[in-house]
Design a protein around this motif. Structure first.
Motif, PDB file in Angstrom:
ATOM      1  N   ARG A  83       0.792  -1.080   0.116  1.00 48.69           N
ATOM      2  CA  ARG A  83       0.100  -0.269   0.033  1.00 48.69           C
ATOM      3  C   ARG A  83       0.974   1.393  -0.113  1.00 48.69           C
ATOM      4  O   ARG A  83       1.321   1.602   0.895  1.00 48.69           O
ATOM      5  CB  ARG A  83      -0.845   0.099   1.350  1.00 48.69           C
ATOM      6  N   GLN A 130      -5.225  -6.775   5.171  1.00 51.29           N
ATOM      7  CA  GLN A 130      -4.564  -6.075   6.005  1.00 51.29           C
ATOM      8  C   GLN A 130      -3.444  -6.676   6.809  1.00 51.29           C
ATOM      9  O   GLN A 130      -3.755  -7.951   6.830  1.00 51.29           O
ATOM     10  CB  GLN A 130      -5.464  -5.345   7.066  1.00 51.29           C
ATOM     11  N   PRO A 131      -2.297  -6.203   6.928  1.00 52.33           N
ATOM     12  CA  PRO A 131      -1.899  -4.837   6.581  1.00 52.33           C
ATOM     13  C   PRO A 131      -1.635  -4.515   5.132  1.00 52.33           C
ATOM     14  O   PRO A 131      -1.375  -3.584   4.776  1.00 52.33           O
ATOM     15  CB  PRO A 131      -0.681  -4.587   7.596  1.00 52.33           C
TER      16      PRO A 131
END
Length: 418
Positions: A83, A130-131
């Motif tokens: 991300r 996630q993460p």
């Protein structure tokens, strides 16, 4: 107590890939949670530095013990999609969600339509949002599947096999669309989606713009290419709209599920003892898109073929594709109209613009010498100076320049530059 060991090449150990995570992966792979004891986990990099832009690939060996049995091990490929704010196109194109749905839902159904005589992709064992968006696959290298050389391009034998498997993949997707009419509604985004190209300062648009600018600069210096260089300059003034139009759906076209990123590194081949390719499996479906088969065909032709095959074997490869597409649709026996060879040629011709994009937007990276790719990663490409220097380096490739000298007159004759 289970331990995790990392190779020295794993510069930043992924904290989210912990013992509990691999316990769940192993239980899914073994289809049991009874008495499974994890003994050790070994993680190393799964691809060479600079070979993957949108993800980190890890190859993982898990050693375990079942009650009353000797120690055993399984191999997994772990794909983590970081991300990173500067590469928002990854989120814009929903690459993680699309790939998860493809492996969980679409590919198993396509393989059932082939009566399980064909595998289109590896098994998916685990997903984590996630993460970091993370997918865990079987390690096909353990079954003898390997990548071919991206630097030299594929020979005729490899390309014929790709055409046969791609035709089966496309044909079964046409059948699945009949059986489940809404299945591919989520596949409107692809590499050239308006969502991914919306921002001038977005990484995807900047990358393609830098490549287009360098293409124009290089071709402008070639004697005899003055007219083509002028047309490229005009094309690049409307680059975004030209890119979006290259992928956009058109009326009355044949529609299939395109792999969407069909180049040599997303193909795993299995060889016989004579080193001839006998089978292949596709990987990396994060940019799959519903649309003309001309998208996959042109993209593959202008990123992955050796120049000799591109020069001399393109019609034969399209015949091979059409023959297997026809056979597969007839064997499925769902009353799906079988396209004629002329219709396939028309689809490919209409999407020559996609081939042009692939030739300057993707092929420079594919043809780059491995010794120059160590610093190729998404973070580095967010630096404008690095990106421009890297693009100049890519366009110095002898293979790239030789290929462009052949393909650019072809694209001009096809009307792509008008």
């Amino acid at each position: 107590m289970c331990s995790i060991e990392y190779d020295a090449e794993v510069a930043a150990p992924p904290k989210h890939l912990d013992v509990a995570f691999f316990e769940e992966v192993l239980e899914t792979a073994l289809r049991t949670a009874r008495g499974v004891q994890l003994l050790s986990i070994h993680i190393r990099m799964g691809s060479s530095t600079g070979e993957n832009y949108c993800s980190q690939i890890y190859r993982t060996k898990v050693v375990y013990r079942l009650p009353g049995q000797a120690d055993q091990h399984m191999m997994f490929i772990v794909k983590s999609i970081p991300r990173v704010e500067s590469v928002e196109f990854i989120e814009d194109l929903q690459v993680y969600l699309k790939e998860k749905v493809t492996y969980h839902d679409v590919l198993p159904r396509l393989e059932l339509l082939m009566k399980c005589k064909r595998r289109f992709g590896p098994k998916l064992f685990q997903c984590l949002k996630q993460p970091e968006n993370t997918l865990v696959f079987e390690d096909l290298g353990h079954s003898g599947f390997v990548m071919a050389s991206r630097e030299s391009g594929l020979n005729e034998e490899h390309c014929r096999l790709v055409m046969e498997r791609l035709a089966e993949f496309h044909a079964t997707s046409m059948a699945l669309a009949v059986l489940d009419p809404h299945i591919f509604e989520a596949y409107s985004d692809g590499m050239l989606s308006p969502n991914g190209l919306a921002k001038d300062d977005g990484m995807l648009m900047r990358f393609f713009a830098d490549n287009g600018e360098e293409l124009h600069t290089v071709v402008s210096s070639w004697p005899g290419y003055e007219r083509i260089a002028e047309k490229i300059g005009k094309y690049m003034k409307n680059q975004r709209s030209n890119l979006v139009r290259a992928q956009a759906l058109q009326a009355k076209e044949i529609r299939v599920l395109n792999h969407g990123d069909l180049w040599v590194n997303n193909l795993l081949f299995k060889y016989d003892n004579a080193k001839r390719p006998q089978d292949l499996i596709f990987i990396d479906f994060q940019l799959s898109v519903w649309g003309s088969p001309g998208i996959d065909l042109n993209y593959f032709f202008y990123t992955s073929l050796s120049l000799e095959v591109l020069r001399h074997n393109r019609p034969m490869l399209l015949r091979t594709y059409h023959t297997r597409l026809s056979e597969t649709l007839l064997n499925l026996d769902l009353g799906i109209p079988v396209p004629s060879y002329e219709q396939i040629l028309e689809e490919v011709h209409r999407r020559e613009c996609y081939g042009f994009f692939a030739s300057y937007g993707i092929f420079p990276t594919v043809s780059q010498d491995k010794s120059q790719t160590a610093d190729n990663n998404l973070e580095n490409f967010t630096d404008a100076n690095f990106a421009k220097q890297k693009v100049r380096q890519m366009f110095e490739s002898k293979r790239l320049r030789e290929t462009l000298r052949y393909t650019l007159p072809h694209f001009e004759r096809a009307g792509v530059l008008d």
